[in-house]
Design an enzyme around this catalytic site. Structure first.
Site, PDB file in Angstrom:
ATOM      1  N   GLY A 150       0.774  -1.244   0.000  1.00  0.00           N
ATOM      2  CA  GLY A 150       0.000   0.000   0.000  1.00  0.00           C
ATOM      3  C   GLY A 150       0.798   1.284   0.000  1.00  0.00           C
ATOM      4  O   GLY A 150       0.218   2.374   0.034  1.00  0.00           O
ATOM      5  N   GLY A 159       3.495  -3.649  -4.017  1.00  0.00           N
ATOM      6  CA  GLY A 159       3.356  -3.930  -5.455  1.00  0.00           C
ATOM      7  C   GLY A 159       3.673  -2.673  -6.248  1.00  0.00           C
ATOM      8  O   GLY A 159       4.706  -2.542  -6.896  1.00  0.00           O
ATOM      9  N   ARG A 160       2.771  -1.687  -6.087  1.00  0.00           N
ATOM     10  CA  ARG A 160       2.897  -0.427  -6.822  1.00  0.00           C
ATOM     11  C   ARG A 160       4.273   0.211  -6.637  1.00  0.00           C
ATOM     12  O   ARG A 160       4.886   0.684  -7.596  1.00  0.00           O
ATOM     13  CB  ARG A 160       1.814   0.541  -6.307  1.00  0.00           C
ATOM     14  CG  ARG A 160       1.652   1.801  -7.118  1.00  0.00           C
ATOM     15  CD  ARG A 160       0.765   2.819  -6.373  1.00  0.00           C
ATOM     16  NE  ARG A 160      -0.499   2.257  -5.933  1.00  0.00           N
ATOM     17  CZ  ARG A 160      -1.613   2.229  -6.650  1.00  0.00           C
ATOM     18  NH1 ARG A 160      -1.640   2.737  -7.855  1.00  0.00           N
ATOM     19  NH2 ARG A 160      -2.717   1.691  -6.165  1.00  0.00           N
ATOM     20  N   ARG A 208      -6.834   3.305 -15.790  1.00  0.00           N
ATOM     21  CA  ARG A 208      -6.912   3.870 -14.446  1.00  0.00           C
ATOM     22  C   ARG A 208      -7.580   5.236 -14.373  1.00  0.00           C
ATOM     23  O   ARG A 208      -8.183   5.571 -13.358  1.00  0.00           O
ATOM     24  CB  ARG A 208      -5.527   3.888 -13.777  1.00  0.00           C
ATOM     25  CG  ARG A 208      -4.979   2.469 -13.562  1.00  0.00           C
ATOM     26  CD  ARG A 208      -3.720   2.409 -12.714  1.00  0.00           C
ATOM     27  NE  ARG A 208      -3.977   2.736 -11.328  1.00  0.00           N
ATOM     28  CZ  ARG A 208      -3.715   3.880 -10.766  1.00  0.00           C
ATOM     29  NH1 ARG A 208      -3.148   4.860 -11.482  1.00  0.00           N
ATOM     30  NH2 ARG A 208      -4.002   4.128  -9.508  1.00  0.00           N
ATOM     31  N   TYR A 253     -10.710   5.224 -12.081  1.00  0.00           N
ATOM     32  CA  TYR A 253     -10.539   5.923 -10.789  1.00  0.00           C
ATOM     33  C   TYR A 253     -10.251   7.415 -10.918  1.00  0.00           C
ATOM     34  O   TYR A 253      -9.877   8.051  -9.938  1.00  0.00           O
ATOM     35  CB  TYR A 253      -9.345   5.355  -9.997  1.00  0.00           C
ATOM     36  CG  TYR A 253      -9.092   3.879 -10.013  1.00  0.00           C
ATOM     37  CD1 TYR A 253      -9.969   2.990  -9.406  1.00  0.00           C
ATOM     38  CD2 TYR A 253      -7.933   3.371 -10.588  1.00  0.00           C
ATOM     39  CE1 TYR A 253      -9.685   1.623  -9.382  1.00  0.00           C
ATOM     40  CE2 TYR A 253      -7.647   2.009 -10.559  1.00  0.00           C
ATOM     41  CZ  TYR A 253      -8.536   1.143  -9.957  1.00  0.00           C
ATOM     42  OH  TYR A 253      -8.243  -0.194  -9.923  1.00  0.00           O
ATOM     43  N   CYS A 299     -13.894   3.181 -28.768  1.00  0.00           N
ATOM     44  CA  CYS A 299     -15.222   3.751 -29.030  1.00  0.00           C
ATOM     45  C   CYS A 299     -15.961   3.907 -27.717  1.00  0.00           C
ATOM     46  O   CYS A 299     -16.845   3.109 -27.389  1.00  0.00           O
ATOM     47  CB  CYS A 299     -15.996   2.845 -29.966  1.00  0.00           C
ATOM     48  SG  CYS A 299     -15.408   2.991 -31.622  1.00  0.00           S
ATOM     49  N   GLU A 300     -15.582   4.912 -26.980  1.00  0.00           N
ATOM     50  CA  GLU A 300     -16.100   5.084 -25.632  1.00  0.00           C
ATOM     51  C   GLU A 300     -15.737   6.503 -25.200  1.00  0.00           C
ATOM     52  O   GLU A 300     -14.550   6.835 -25.133  1.00  0.00           O
ATOM     53  CB  GLU A 300     -15.398   4.044 -24.731  1.00  0.00           C
ATOM     54  CG  GLU A 300     -15.778   4.064 -23.331  1.00  0.00           C
ATOM     55  CD  GLU A 300     -16.620   2.847 -22.911  1.00  0.00           C
ATOM     56  OE1 GLU A 300     -16.774   1.902 -23.696  1.00  0.00           O
ATOM     57  OE2 GLU A 300     -17.119   2.896 -21.802  1.00  0.00           O
ATOM     58  N   TYR A 344      -0.112  -1.667 -12.355  1.00  0.00           N
ATOM     59  CA  TYR A 344      -1.551  -1.676 -12.635  1.00  0.00           C
ATOM     60  C   TYR A 344      -1.917  -1.065 -13.989  1.00  0.00           C
ATOM     61  O   TYR A 344      -2.999  -0.504 -14.148  1.00  0.00           O
ATOM     62  CB  TYR A 344      -2.329  -0.994 -11.499  1.00  0.00           C
ATOM     63  CG  TYR A 344      -2.088  -1.617 -10.147  1.00  0.00           C
ATOM     64  CD1 TYR A 344      -2.467  -2.927  -9.892  1.00  0.00           C
ATOM     65  CD2 TYR A 344      -1.438  -0.918  -9.129  1.00  0.00           C
ATOM     66  CE1 TYR A 344      -2.217  -3.514  -8.654  1.00  0.00           C
ATOM     67  CE2 TYR A 344      -1.182  -1.505  -7.895  1.00  0.00           C
ATOM     68  CZ  TYR A 344      -1.577  -2.803  -7.661  1.00  0.00           C
ATOM     69  OH  TYR A 344      -1.331  -3.393  -6.441  1.00  0.00           O
TER      70      TYR A 344
HETATM   71  N1  LLP Z   1      -1.420  -7.159  -0.703  1.00  0.00           N
HETATM   72  C1  LLP Z   1      -2.742  -7.291  -0.895  1.00  0.00           C
HETATM   73  C2  LLP Z   1      -3.469  -8.304  -0.154  1.00  0.00           C
HETATM   74  C3  LLP Z   1      -3.392  -6.440  -1.807  1.00  0.00           C
HETATM   75  O1  LLP Z   1      -4.695  -6.567  -1.977  1.00  0.00           O
HETATM   76  C4  LLP Z   1      -2.651  -5.473  -2.528  1.00  0.00           C
HETATM   77  C5  LLP Z   1      -3.300  -4.601  -3.497  1.00  0.00           C
HETATM   78  C6  LLP Z   1      -1.273  -5.403  -2.309  1.00  0.00           C
HETATM   79  C7  LLP Z   1      -0.684  -6.256  -1.379  1.00  0.00           C
HETATM   80  C8  LLP Z   1      -0.379  -4.432  -3.037  1.00  0.00           C
HETATM   81  O2  LLP Z   1      -0.698  -3.108  -2.774  1.00  0.00           O
HETATM   82  P1  LLP Z   1       0.236  -1.937  -3.381  1.00  0.00           P
HETATM   83  O3  LLP Z   1       1.538  -2.014  -2.665  1.00  0.00           O
HETATM   84  O4  LLP Z   1       0.387  -2.204  -4.835  1.00  0.00           O
HETATM   85  O5  LLP Z   1      -0.523  -0.715  -3.109  1.00  0.00           O
HETATM   86  N2  LLP Z   1      -5.869  -1.561  -9.280  1.00  0.00           N
HETATM   87  C9  LLP Z   1      -5.665  -0.539  -8.263  1.00  0.00           C
HETATM   88  C10 LLP Z   1      -4.868  -1.077  -7.110  1.00  0.00           C
HETATM   89  C11 LLP Z   1      -5.514  -2.251  -6.434  1.00  0.00           C
HETATM   90  C12 LLP Z   1      -4.703  -2.792  -5.303  1.00  0.00           C
HETATM   91  C13 LLP Z   1      -5.278  -4.053  -4.805  1.00  0.00           C
HETATM   92  N3  LLP Z   1      -4.540  -4.721  -3.791  1.00  0.00           N
HETATM   93  C14 LLP Z   1      -4.981   0.643  -8.911  1.00  0.00           C
HETATM   94  O6  LLP Z   1      -4.732   0.614 -10.107  1.00  0.00           O
HETATM   95  O7  LLP Z   1      -4.715   1.639  -8.237  1.00  0.00           O
END
Ligand code: LLP
Length: 432
Positions: A249, A293-294, A331, A335, A362-363, A391
């Protein structure tokens, strides 16, 4: 000029990434094109690893949340950097295994894993299955019994901390489809049940409070709540949970409105809570996992597009249409996510034209960004959208039967394709 060290501008006034001219990359590999800088990914991984040494004496391991970007090469890179991974589908698991990712370092998430997925995970001997609900707990125990094995599990706990608000809130029972609620007693009941399941080994508790978070307090609060739960389990069930997974996160820089703090800062403060509570309660500090992740891949990536038509609607707005769109970056449509956009063909020119960057689907809502200032984009020029490493490819689609772009990775100033551009034949491969 850029917060991201891999970006620069060369003598021709072209944007560069990892020392490569983006206009040349666009010519060589075509557009739309995802471009990533390997050194940025590796540096970020190393910062996380170092903070584990510093604050937990190396007693833990970061996991890369591979939903941010799943492809074979990224699994090879994070493995090389000493990371584990989390996967959330049979597809991500299959991709990781096919890149020879060590199964014991894989954690499997998901609020509704199918029977086939659980079967696949067990047969691959992955490290931990993160159980989300009672149905899954029972299914997994049964399946493990049939296979005559004991499966390592983690339990996903809803700590009641919702960071997805302007000011994070702590509520008794957040409305979330993920995990077991603490407040209702559901989580404690799940622990007791898990301890009775002969074919399951309860290894870990897990929580994840949201994504793109800049504040510290939701993280420290979640850590405190989970540590309290571990202490309660120790006292009431005489069972010591071995590890604690505090999720991902951590926020990144998309535009200058975003001011992320170094990850070391979060690690230091959260570890202080965990270490202090362990000491005060006479329990060993749990083995720690986090799941960024991000922040691992986001800022390492950019997307290059070629400008097509420019439609200046007097007193309304100027649409700059590009050869990509919501099929490679959904995105904004989903969002209203903010991005920095720049004219890579004249990156040192003043961004003096306010435009809306539109995709080719087409949107009406297929927009990449509205009202952004870019240096007067002209047909044939290359636009770059920054911080698209997370993402974007992972959420891409074939909407309107558009082709997913290639991903090019830059290392030591040299580009290499790590995911090929889709072909028209790929599109009809499964059509009967
Ligand atoms: N762990 C779990 C259980 C998660 O659900 C997620 C993200 C992460 C780790 C990784 O979180 P990060 O470090 O990437 O923030 N599609 C959305 C983001 C959805 C995130 C879902 N879960 C976007 O494009 O912003």
């Amino acid at each position: 000029m850029f917060t991201n060290e891999c970006l620069n501008v060369n003598e021709q006034g072209h944007l560069t990434i990892g020392g490569c001219d983006t206009v040349e990359l666009a010519n060589e590999f075509g557009t739309p094109l995802y471009v990533m800088d390997e050194a940025t990914i590796r540096n970020t991984c190393r910062k996380y690893k170092e903070s584990f040494e510093k604050y937990y004496n190396g007693n833990g391991m970061p996991l890369y949340a591979s939903k941010a970007l799943s492809c074979k090469e990224i699994y090879r890179i994070v493995n090389d950097e000493g990371f584990g991974i989390d996967v959330v589908s049979g597809g991500e698991l299959y991709t990781a295994l096919s890149a020879n990712f060590p199964p014991e370092k894989i954690h499997f998430h998901g609020n509704n894993k199918t029977f086939e997925e659980l079967n696949m995970a067990i047969d691959a001997h992955i490290g931990v299955i993160v159980v989300d609900n009672m149905t899954e707990l029972n299914m997994l125990n049964q399946l493990s019994k049939e296979k005559n094995i004991r499966t390592n599990i983690s339990l996903r706990i809803k700590p009641g901390v919702d960071a997805h608000t302007h000011q994070f809130v702590q509520t008794g029972q957040i409305d979330s489809k993920f995990g077991f609620a603490l407040e209702t007693g559901e989580a404690f009941y799940a622990v007791k049940l898990a301890l009775q399941c002969e074919n399951l080994v309860l290894k870990e508790l897990h929580c994840h409070i949201g994504s793109q978070i800049f504040e510290l307090s939701p993280f420290t609060l979640a850590a405190e709540i989970l540590m309290n739960f571990i202490i309660k389990i120790k006292n009431e069930c005489n069972f010591l949970v071995h590890s604690l997974n505090l999720g991902g996160g951590f926020g990144i820089h998309y535009t200058d409105n975003d001011t992320p703090k170094p990850y070391d800062y979060f690690m230091r403060e959260v570890s202080a809570v965990v270490n202090k509570m362990a000491e005060e309660n006479g329990i060993p500090v749990p083995y720690i996992h986090i799941e960024p992740g991000r922040s691992i891949v986001g800022e390492s990536g950019i997307t290059l597009y070629t400008v097509g038509c420019v439609k200046d609607i007097k007193n309304v707005r100027t649409y700059v249409s590009i050869d990509g769109g919501m099929f490679d970056n959904i995105r904004y449509a989903l969002y209203q996510a903010e991005y920095t956009v720049l004219n890579a063909s004249k990156a040192s020119s003043k961004p003096d034209t306010t435009v809306t960057v539109a995709g080719k689907c087409c949107e009406t809502g297929d927009l990449i960004q509205e009202n952004v200032n870019v240096a007067d984009p002209q047909p044939g020029e290359i636009l770059a959208v920054l911080s698209t490493g997370a993402y974007n490819y992972s959420m891409s689609s074939n909407y309107n039967r558009n082709l997913r772009p290639a991903i090019v990775m830059i290392k030591d100033g040299k580009p290499r394709i790590i995911v090929k551009r889709e072909s028209l034949e790929d599109l009809i491969r499964n059509d009967i």
